[in-house]
Design a protein around this motif. Structure first.
Motif, PDB file in Angstrom:
ATOM      1  N   ALA A  18      43.679  24.784 -11.937  1.00 17.38           N
ATOM      2  CA  ALA A  18      43.762  23.708 -10.937  1.00 17.38           C
ATOM      3  C   ALA A  18      42.635  23.710  -9.884  1.00 17.38           C
ATOM      4  CB  ALA A  18      45.211  23.958 -10.282  1.00 17.38           C
ATOM      5  N   VAL A  19      42.119  25.031  -9.705  1.00 15.84           N
ATOM      6  CA  VAL A  19      40.937  25.409  -8.743  1.00 15.84           C
ATOM      7  C   VAL A  19      39.563  24.594  -9.532  1.00 15.84           C
ATOM      8  CG1 VAL A  19      39.335  26.784  -7.764  1.00 15.84           C
ATOM      9  CG2 VAL A  19      41.735  27.141  -7.499  1.00 15.84           C
ATOM     10  N   GLU A  20      39.581  24.781 -10.574  1.00 18.01           N
ATOM     11  CA  GLU A  20      38.440  24.154 -11.287  1.00 18.01           C
ATOM     12  C   GLU A  20      38.517  22.712 -11.201  1.00 18.01           C
ATOM     13  OE1 GLU A  20      35.407  25.670 -12.128  1.00 18.01           O
ATOM     14  OE2 GLU A  20      36.645  27.562 -11.271  1.00 18.01           O
ATOM     15  N   ARG A  22      40.228  20.979  -9.196  1.00 14.34           N
ATOM     16  CA  ARG A  22      39.839  20.422  -7.906  1.00 14.34           C
ATOM     17  C   ARG A  22      38.425  20.323  -7.635  1.00 14.34           C
ATOM     18  NH1 ARG A  22      38.430  18.779  -3.692  1.00 14.34           N
ATOM     19  NH2 ARG A  22      39.542  18.478  -1.817  1.00 14.34           N
ATOM     20  N   LYS A  23      37.722  21.264  -7.915  1.00 17.41           N
ATOM     21  CA  LYS A  23      36.261  21.315  -7.790  1.00 17.41           C
ATOM     22  C   LYS A  23      35.790  20.105  -8.447  1.00 17.41           C
ATOM     23  CE  LYS A  23      35.666  26.183  -7.390  1.00 17.41           C
ATOM     24  NZ  LYS A  23      35.072  27.626  -8.015  1.00 17.41           N
ATOM     25  N   SER A  24      36.001  20.074  -9.731  1.00 14.38           N
ATOM     26  CA  SER A  24      35.359  18.889 -10.351  1.00 14.38           C
ATOM     27  C   SER A  24      35.789  17.287  -9.671  1.00 14.38           C
ATOM     28  CB  SER A  24      35.870  18.812 -11.688  1.00 14.38           C
ATOM     29  OG  SER A  24      35.498  19.929 -12.584  1.00 14.38           O
ATOM     30  N   LEU A  25      37.059  17.355  -9.406  1.00 15.45           N
ATOM     31  CA  LEU A  25      37.446  15.951  -8.799  1.00 15.45           C
ATOM     32  C   LEU A  25      36.838  15.831  -7.384  1.00 15.45           C
ATOM     33  CD1 LEU A  25      41.072  16.039  -9.603  1.00 15.45           C
ATOM     34  CD2 LEU A  25      39.192  14.557 -10.857  1.00 15.45           C
ATOM     35  N   GLY A  26      36.484  16.845  -6.614  1.00 21.89           N
ATOM     36  CA  GLY A  26      35.889  16.725  -5.255  1.00 21.89           C
ATOM     37  C   GLY A  26      34.385  16.241  -5.349  1.00 21.89           C
ATOM     38  N   ARG A  27      33.866  16.408  -6.700  1.00 23.80           N
ATOM     39  CA  ARG A  27      32.517  15.907  -6.860  1.00 23.80           C
ATOM     40  C   ARG A  27      32.535  14.212  -7.085  1.00 23.80           C
ATOM     41  NH1 ARG A  27      31.900  21.107  -9.512  1.00 23.80           N
ATOM     42  NH2 ARG A  27      32.164  19.674 -11.464  1.00 23.80           N
ATOM     43  N   THR A  28      33.917  13.678  -7.479  1.00 20.62           N
ATOM     44  CA  THR A  28      33.731  12.607  -7.935  1.00 20.62           C
ATOM     45  C   THR A  28      33.870  11.494  -6.950  1.00 20.62           C
ATOM     46  OG1 THR A  28      36.250  12.293  -7.863  1.00 20.62           O
ATOM     47  CG2 THR A  28      35.291  13.140 -10.047  1.00 20.62           C
ATOM     48  N   GLY A  29      34.370  12.090  -5.766  1.00 22.91           N
ATOM     49  CA  GLY A  29      34.684  11.176  -4.468  1.00 22.91           C
ATOM     50  C   GLY A  29      36.019  10.368  -4.514  1.00 22.91           C
ATOM     51  N   HIS A  30      36.757  10.478  -5.597  1.00 23.54           N
ATOM     52  CA  HIS A  30      37.918   9.807  -5.605  1.00 23.54           C
ATOM     53  C   HIS A  30      39.088  10.551  -4.976  1.00 23.54           C
ATOM     54  CE1 HIS A  30      41.460   7.779  -7.573  1.00 23.54           C
ATOM     55  NE2 HIS A  30      40.447   6.855  -8.121  1.00 23.54           N
ATOM     56  N   GLY A  31      39.507  10.014  -3.759  1.00 24.63           N
ATOM     57  CA  GLY A  31      40.259  10.632  -3.187  1.00 24.63           C
ATOM     58  C   GLY A  31      41.550  10.765  -3.393  1.00 24.63           C
ATOM     59  N   ASP A  38      44.929  18.653  -4.995  1.00 28.04           N
ATOM     60  CA  ASP A  38      45.535  19.523  -3.893  1.00 28.04           C
ATOM     61  C   ASP A  38      47.004  19.991  -3.881  1.00 28.04           C
ATOM     62  OD1 ASP A  38      42.788  19.703  -2.649  1.00 28.04           O
ATOM     63  OD2 ASP A  38      43.436  17.993  -1.333  1.00 28.04           O
ATOM     64  N   LEU A  39      47.663  18.647  -4.459  1.00 28.73           N
ATOM     65  CA  LEU A  39      49.106  18.899  -4.253  1.00 28.73           C
ATOM     66  C   LEU A  39      49.518  19.868  -5.669  1.00 28.73           C
ATOM     67  CD1 LEU A  39      52.112  17.963  -3.483  1.00 28.73           C
ATOM     68  CD2 LEU A  39      51.893  16.189  -4.915  1.00 28.73           C
ATOM     69  N   LEU A  40      48.853  19.598  -6.657  1.00 32.20           N
ATOM     70  CA  LEU A  40      49.083  20.640  -7.713  1.00 32.20           C
ATOM     71  C   LEU A  40      48.903  22.155  -7.143  1.00 32.20           C
ATOM     72  CD1 LEU A  40      49.764  21.357 -10.679  1.00 32.20           C
ATOM     73  CD2 LEU A  40      47.180  20.856 -11.126  1.00 32.20           C
ATOM     74  N   LEU A  41      47.900  22.291  -6.699  1.00 34.36           N
ATOM     75  CA  LEU A  41      47.608  23.586  -6.151  1.00 34.36           C
ATOM     76  C   LEU A  41      48.424  24.069  -5.042  1.00 34.36           C
ATOM     77  CD1 LEU A  41      43.792  23.516  -5.639  1.00 34.36           C
ATOM     78  CD2 LEU A  41      45.070  25.390  -7.021  1.00 34.36           C
TER      79      LEU A  41
END
Length: 67
Positions: A18-20, A22-31, A38-41
């Motif tokens: 989930a951390v990985e 989140r990092k990948s999704l953080g780079r997409t800009g898709h809120g 974040d909720l999964l974590l």
């Protein structure tokens, strides 16, 4: 992996993934996707924490063996 978890713990593995994610999704800009990660974590962390309550931990001078 979190120190308070056992080796090969499925929740710890899920947390690592989930951390990985989140990092990948953080780079997409898709809120919305970032928020979902974040909720999964949050939920994984809550499940891990529920297994470790304060009353399970020995307190020096207050443990049952000390009495």
């Amino acid at each position: 992996m979190a120190a308070a978890t056992e080796p090969n713990d499925p929740l710890a593995e899920a947390a690592d993934l989930a951390v990985e994610l989140r990092k990948s999704l953080g780079r997409t800009g898709h809120g919305a996707l970032r928020l979902a990660a974040d909720l999964l974590l949050w939920e994984i962390n809550t499940a891990i924490a529920e297994r470790h309550v304060i009353s399970d931990k020995p307190v020096p001078g207050l443990s049952r063996r000390a009495r």
